[in-house]
Write a protein that holds these residues in place. Structure first.
Motif, PDB file in Angstrom:
ATOM      1  N   PHE A  39       0.818  -1.213   0.000  1.00  0.00           N
ATOM      2  CA  PHE A  39       0.000   0.000   0.000  1.00  0.00           C
ATOM      3  C   PHE A  39       0.857   1.270   0.000  1.00  0.00           C
ATOM      4  O   PHE A  39       0.534   2.239   0.658  1.00  0.00           O
ATOM      5  CB  PHE A  39      -0.964   0.003   1.198  1.00  0.00           C
ATOM      6  N   ASN A  41       1.350   3.278  -2.487  1.00  0.00           N
ATOM      7  CA  ASN A  41       0.685   4.326  -3.254  1.00  0.00           C
ATOM      8  C   ASN A  41      -0.793   4.425  -2.903  1.00  0.00           C
ATOM      9  O   ASN A  41      -1.612   4.816  -3.749  1.00  0.00           O
ATOM     10  CB  ASN A  41       0.840   4.084  -4.757  1.00  0.00           C
ATOM     11  N   ASN A 153       0.636  -1.853  -5.054  1.00  0.00           N
ATOM     12  CA  ASN A 153       0.263  -1.785  -3.644  1.00  0.00           C
ATOM     13  C   ASN A 153       0.278  -3.138  -2.944  1.00  0.00           C
ATOM     14  O   ASN A 153       0.319  -3.184  -1.712  1.00  0.00           O
ATOM     15  CB  ASN A 153      -1.127  -1.161  -3.512  1.00  0.00           C
TER      16      ASN A 153
END
Length: 253
Positions: A39, A41, A153
């Motif tokens: 995660f 981004n 992510n």
């Protein structure tokens, strides 16, 4: 740096680990392709976890320093932590279980410190979970700022193996939430059992005490956050599939 009774070698070792971790995270976030951090981004998932960990480390360290170099501000913080610990110290609560892990020969003052640290650490973890759930439900995480890139992510999740992606996401979500819920109860029991072989951390020393409290409170909260995040991703995939199937049926009709 805050604790006064820590040996210089231990401070240098912690500083070295901090620098290595900073370099790894900097390289991860500046690289175009992901490696291990999930995660990256999809803010504010990692930001919330970092703020929770930072607040826990600072508050517990200041509470320990209050016993060595008491000032008005530090004593006020220690008293607040003590009240939080007493409020959360009821039968079968995680805080009560952590208090029971304390050595039998510990002083009443140190036992109160353990109770206060456990209460503050567990309260921060609960606030962190509530904050993340609010971000997911009210702020439409993680698609509020754009599309969610599954590969960037979730770099360690291979969608091509192990069956349906939706089933695996929901399964991993349930496992993470279950482990996160049970760890605050099982970890004190594991520490108590390991104490019979002398493997339990020395909770009379401030540095092992602080890091034990951090691991006991932060790791379960992080697991539950990951479980909630995976379930949210599964819901998005399921919704997209539903729309795709509905559109395909309309085109066939």
């Amino acid at each position: 740096m805050i604790l006064a009774d820590v040996q210089s070698d231990a401070s240098q070792l912690v500083g070295l680990f901090a620098c290595v971790a900073a370099l790894l995270i900097f390289a991860e976030y500046t690289a175009e392709y992901p490696s291990v951090i999930e995660f990256r981004n999809a803010p504010p998932f990692n930001r919330i976890r970092f703020m929770a960990l930072f607040a826990t480390v600072i508050l517990l360290t200041l509470m320990a320093r209050a016993t060595m170099h008491p000032t008005a501000a530090l004593m006020s913080l220690a008293q607040t932590g003590s009240m939080i610990g007493e409020a959360m110290d009821f039968p079968f609560s995680p805080v009560r279980l952590m208090v029971l892990v304390a050595p039998a020969d510990v002083s009443a003052q140190h036992l109160d410190l353990i109770r206060g640290m456990a209460g503050v650490a567990y309260l921060i973890s609960l606030v962190t979970l509530v904050l993340f759930v609010i971000v997911v439900r009210l702020l439409d995480w993680p698609i509020r700022r754009g599309a969610f890139n599954f590969w960037v992510n979730l770099p360690l999740f291979d969608p091509t193996t192990g069956g349906d992606v939706l089933y695996r996401l929901k399964r991993d979500s349930h496992i993470n939430v279950a482990l996160g819920f049970l760890m605050p109860f099982f970890l004190p029991a594991a520490l108590k059992i390991s104490g019979n072989w002398g493997a339990v951390p020395n909770l009379s020393d401030y540095q092992p005490l602080i890091w034990t409290m951090i691991a006991w409170s932060f790791l379960p909260a992080s697991l539950i956050m990951r479980g909630v995040a995976l379930m949210r991703i599964a819901d998005l995939i399921e919704e997209k599939r539903r729309r795709a199937y509905a559109q395909a049926e309309l085109q066939l009709a």
